[in-house]
Design an enzyme around this catalytic site. Structure first.
Site, PDB file in Angstrom:
ATOM      1  CB  SER A 147      -0.873   0.007   1.258  1.00  0.00           C
ATOM      2  OG  SER A 147      -1.470   1.283   1.440  1.00  0.00           O
ATOM      3  CE1 TYR A 160      -3.546  -2.526   5.334  1.00  0.00           C
ATOM      4  CE2 TYR A 160      -3.095  -0.226   4.826  1.00  0.00           C
ATOM      5  CZ  TYR A 160      -3.469  -1.496   4.421  1.00  0.00           C
ATOM      6  OH  TYR A 160      -3.748  -1.728   3.095  1.00  0.00           O
ATOM      7  CE  LYS A 164      -1.186  -3.961   3.299  1.00  0.00           C
ATOM      8  NZ  LYS A 164      -1.386  -5.110   2.421  1.00  0.00           N
TER       9      LYS A 164
HETATM   10  N1  LIG Z   1      -8.736  -0.870  -0.956  1.00  0.00           N
HETATM   11  C1  LIG Z   1      -7.733  -0.038  -0.763  1.00  0.00           C
HETATM   12  O1  LIG Z   1      -7.894   1.185  -0.720  1.00  0.00           O
HETATM   13  C2  LIG Z   1      -6.324  -0.576  -0.632  1.00  0.00           C
HETATM   14  C3  LIG Z   1      -5.278   0.338  -0.733  1.00  0.00           C
HETATM   15  C4  LIG Z   1      -3.984  -0.122  -0.637  1.00  0.00           C
HETATM   16  C5  LIG Z   1      -3.750  -1.469  -0.438  1.00  0.00           C
HETATM   17  N2  LIG Z   1      -4.793  -2.332  -0.332  1.00  0.00           N
HETATM   18  C6  LIG Z   1      -4.480  -3.753  -0.145  1.00  0.00           C
HETATM   19  O2  LIG Z   1      -5.119  -4.497  -1.142  1.00  0.00           O
HETATM   20  C7  LIG Z   1      -5.297  -5.837  -0.670  1.00  0.00           C
HETATM   21  C8  LIG Z   1      -6.691  -6.324  -1.003  1.00  0.00           C
HETATM   22  O3  LIG Z   1      -7.626  -5.499  -0.358  1.00  0.00           O
HETATM   23  P1  LIG Z   1      -9.023  -5.088  -1.009  1.00  0.00           P
HETATM   24  O4  LIG Z   1      -9.148  -3.637  -0.844  1.00  0.00           O
HETATM   25  O5  LIG Z   1      -9.196  -5.698  -2.347  1.00  0.00           O
HETATM   26  O6  LIG Z   1     -10.025  -5.780   0.044  1.00  0.00           O
HETATM   27  P2  LIG Z   1     -11.449  -6.525  -0.101  1.00  0.00           P
HETATM   28  O7  LIG Z   1     -12.178  -6.091  -1.313  1.00  0.00           O
HETATM   29  O8  LIG Z   1     -12.101  -6.384   1.218  1.00  0.00           O
HETATM   30  O9  LIG Z   1     -11.012  -8.039  -0.318  1.00  0.00           O
HETATM   31  C9  LIG Z   1     -10.237  -8.694   0.661  1.00  0.00           C
HETATM   32  C10 LIG Z   1     -10.074 -10.134   0.258  1.00  0.00           C
HETATM   33  O10 LIG Z   1      -9.236 -10.800   1.207  1.00  0.00           O
HETATM   34  C11 LIG Z   1      -9.958 -11.881   1.807  1.00  0.00           C
HETATM   35  N3  LIG Z   1      -9.509 -12.017   3.176  1.00  0.00           N
HETATM   36  C12 LIG Z   1      -9.677 -11.153   4.201  1.00  0.00           C
HETATM   37  N4  LIG Z   1      -9.112 -11.646   5.323  1.00  0.00           N
HETATM   38  C13 LIG Z   1      -8.563 -12.843   4.987  1.00  0.00           C
HETATM   39  C14 LIG Z   1      -7.864 -13.836   5.698  1.00  0.00           C
HETATM   40  N5  LIG Z   1      -7.591 -13.718   7.012  1.00  0.00           N
HETATM   41  N6  LIG Z   1      -7.448 -14.948   5.028  1.00  0.00           N
HETATM   42  C15 LIG Z   1      -7.711 -15.097   3.712  1.00  0.00           C
HETATM   43  N7  LIG Z   1      -8.379 -14.197   2.995  1.00  0.00           N
HETATM   44  C16 LIG Z   1      -8.801 -13.072   3.623  1.00  0.00           C
HETATM   45  C17 LIG Z   1     -11.435 -11.512   1.625  1.00  0.00           C
HETATM   46  O11 LIG Z   1     -12.318 -12.629   1.592  1.00  0.00           O
HETATM   47  P3  LIG Z   1     -12.909 -13.362   2.923  1.00  0.00           P
HETATM   48  O12 LIG Z   1     -13.612 -12.324   3.714  1.00  0.00           O
HETATM   49  O13 LIG Z   1     -13.819 -14.433   2.348  1.00  0.00           O
HETATM   50  O14 LIG Z   1     -11.751 -13.979   3.619  1.00  0.00           O
HETATM   51  C18 LIG Z   1     -11.380 -10.894   0.234  1.00  0.00           C
HETATM   52  O15 LIG Z   1     -11.302 -11.905  -0.758  1.00  0.00           O
HETATM   53  C19 LIG Z   1      -4.916  -5.806   0.813  1.00  0.00           C
HETATM   54  O16 LIG Z   1      -3.609  -6.265   0.964  1.00  0.00           O
HETATM   55  C20 LIG Z   1      -4.984  -4.334   1.148  1.00  0.00           C
HETATM   56  O17 LIG Z   1      -4.135  -4.013   2.236  1.00  0.00           O
HETATM   57  C21 LIG Z   1      -6.078  -1.912  -0.432  1.00  0.00           C
END
Ligand SMILES: NC(=O)c1ccc[n+]([C@@H]2O[C@H](COP(=O)([O-])OP(=O)(O)OC[C@H]3O[C@@H](n4cnc5c(N)ncnc54)[C@H](OP(=O)(O)O)[C@@H]3O)[C@@H](O)[C@H]2O)c1
Length: 256
Positions: A147, A160, A164
Site C-alpha cells: 500500500s 497497518y 505494508k
Molecule cells: N482498498 C484499498 O484502498 C487498498 C489500498 C492499498 C492497499 N490495499 C491492499 O489491497 C489488498 C486487497 O484489499 P481489497 O481492498 O481488495 O479488500 P477486499 O475487497 O475487502 O477483499 C479482501 C479479500 O481478502 C480476503 N480475506 C480477508 N481476510 C482474509 C484472511 N484472514 N485470510 C484469507 N483471505 C482473507 C477476503 O475474503 P474473505 O472475507 O472471504 O476472507 C477478500 O477476498 C490488501 O492487501 C490491502 O491491504 C487496499
C-alpha cells in the site's frame, strides 16, 4: 501479446473472492493463466472460479479456501494447487487485515500482533512454501500487494502502514536472496481503491476529499485498475524487475 502472455502459468492469489485480488485473478486468467481463487469463505471463492471457468473454459480456475492466519490452511492451499495444476509459477500475496484505526498509542497487543501476523508473517509463510519449486525451476514471480501507506506516515492507520512497509522490505530482501535463481519478488502499492476493505475511508466524505483533492487524477481507484500492474509483474514484460514497489495511486504520492 508475448510481453504480457501468461499462458500455461499457474497463479495463486490470496484474497481473490472480491476486490483487488478478484480483479487480479480475472485479468491473469484473461492473459492465459490458470488461477487459484482463495479467501476464508468457500462460497464466494467458488463463484469467482466458476465465472472464470465459464468465460475461459473448464480447468482454468479452482477455489481453495484458506485463512492466511493459519499455517496449516496455507500449506493446504499450496498442496491442493500442486495436486490440481502440478506447479505454482506466480504467487500473489494480496489478502491483508486491518482491525484498528487510530493512533499507535491506542492499539492493543492483540490488534498489532494480528496486523503483523496476517500482513507480514503469513506472506513470509506462504512464500516460503512456494519458493522451493520456483528456485528449482529458476523461474517465478512473487507479488505482494502492499500500500502507499507503507511509504508514508499516517495518524489513522499507523500499524497497518508499518506492516505494508515491512512487505516492501520483505520483497527487497527476498529479491536479493533469490535473484540469482531468477525468482523475482515485487510489491504493488495501491492508493485508495473502492473496495469493502477501505469502505470506512471512501464512504466518509471528509476523508474522501482529503484523498481526492491532492491527487492529480482527482479520484480514487477501482480494483481493475490495480490488476494490470499485477499482470505486468507476473509476465515477461517485467523480466528485469525485482525488489521494487510499483505505485498505482492516481499520483497522490508525487503531488505537493
Ligand atoms: N482498498 C484499498 O484502498 C487498498 C489500498 C492499498 C492497499 N490495499 C491492499 O489491497 C489488498 C486487497 O484489499 P481489497 O481492498 O481488495 O479488500 P477486499 O475487497 O475487502 O477483499 C479482501 C479479500 O481478502 C480476503 N480475506 C480477508 N481476510 C482474509 C484472511 N484472514 N485470510 C484469507 N483471505 C482473507 C477476503 O475474503 P474473505 O472475507 O472471504 O476472507 C477478500 O477476498 C490488501 O492487501 C490491502 O491491504 C487496499
Amino acid at each position: 501479446m508475448e510481453l504480457f502472455d501468461l499462458t500455461g502459468q499457474v497463479a495463486v492469489i490470496t484474497g481473490s473472492s472480491k476486490g483487488i485480488g478478484k480483479a487480479i485473478a480475472e485479468r491473469m486468467a484473461e492473459h492465459g493463466a490458470k488461477v487459484v481463487i482463495s479467501s476464508r469463505k468457500a462460497g464466494p471463492c467458488a463463484e469467482v472460479a466458476d465465472a472464470i471457468n465459464a468465460k475461459h473454459g473448464e480447468g482454468r480456475a479452482i477455489a481453495v479456501p484458506a485463512n492466511i492466519a493459519s499455517k496449516e490452511e496455507l500449506q493446504r492451499l499450496v498442496d491442493e494447487t500442486n495436486a490440481a495444476f502440478g506447479r505454482i509459477d506466480i504467487l500473489v500475496c494480496n489478502a491483508a487485515t486491518n482491525p484498528y484505526a487510530g493512533p499507535m498509542a491506542g492499539i492493543n497487543d492483540e490488534q498489532f500482533g494480528k496486523i503483523l501476523q496476517n500482513n507480514v508473517v503469513s506472506n513470509h509463510w506462504l512464500i516460503q512454501m512456494v519458493a522451493p519449486q520456483m528456485l528449482e525451476r529458476k523461474a517465478g514471480s512473487v507479488i505482494i500487494v502492499s500500500s502507499i501507506g507503507g511509504l508514508r506516515g499516517n495518524a489513522l492507520i499507523g500499524a497497518y502502514n508499518i506492516s505494508k512497509a515491512a512487505d516492501m522490505q520483505l520483497a527487497r530482501n527476498l529479491a536479493v536472496e533469490w535473484g540469482p535463481s531468477n525468482v523475482r519478488v515485487n510489491t504493488i502499492a495501491p492508493g485508495l481503491v473502492q473496495t469493502d476493505f477501505a469502505r470506512y475511508l471512501w464512504e466518509n466524505p471528509d476523508l474522501l476529499k482529503q484523498v481526492t483533492d491532492p491527487a492529480p487524477l482527482k479520484r480514487i481507484g477501482q480494483p481493475d485498475e490495480i490488476a494490470g500492474a499485477a499482470v505486468y509483474l507476473a509476465a515477461p514484460a517485467s523480466a528485469y524487475m525485482t525488489g521494487q514497489t510499483l505505485v498505482v495511486d492516481g499520483g497522490i504520492t508525487i503531488a505537493w
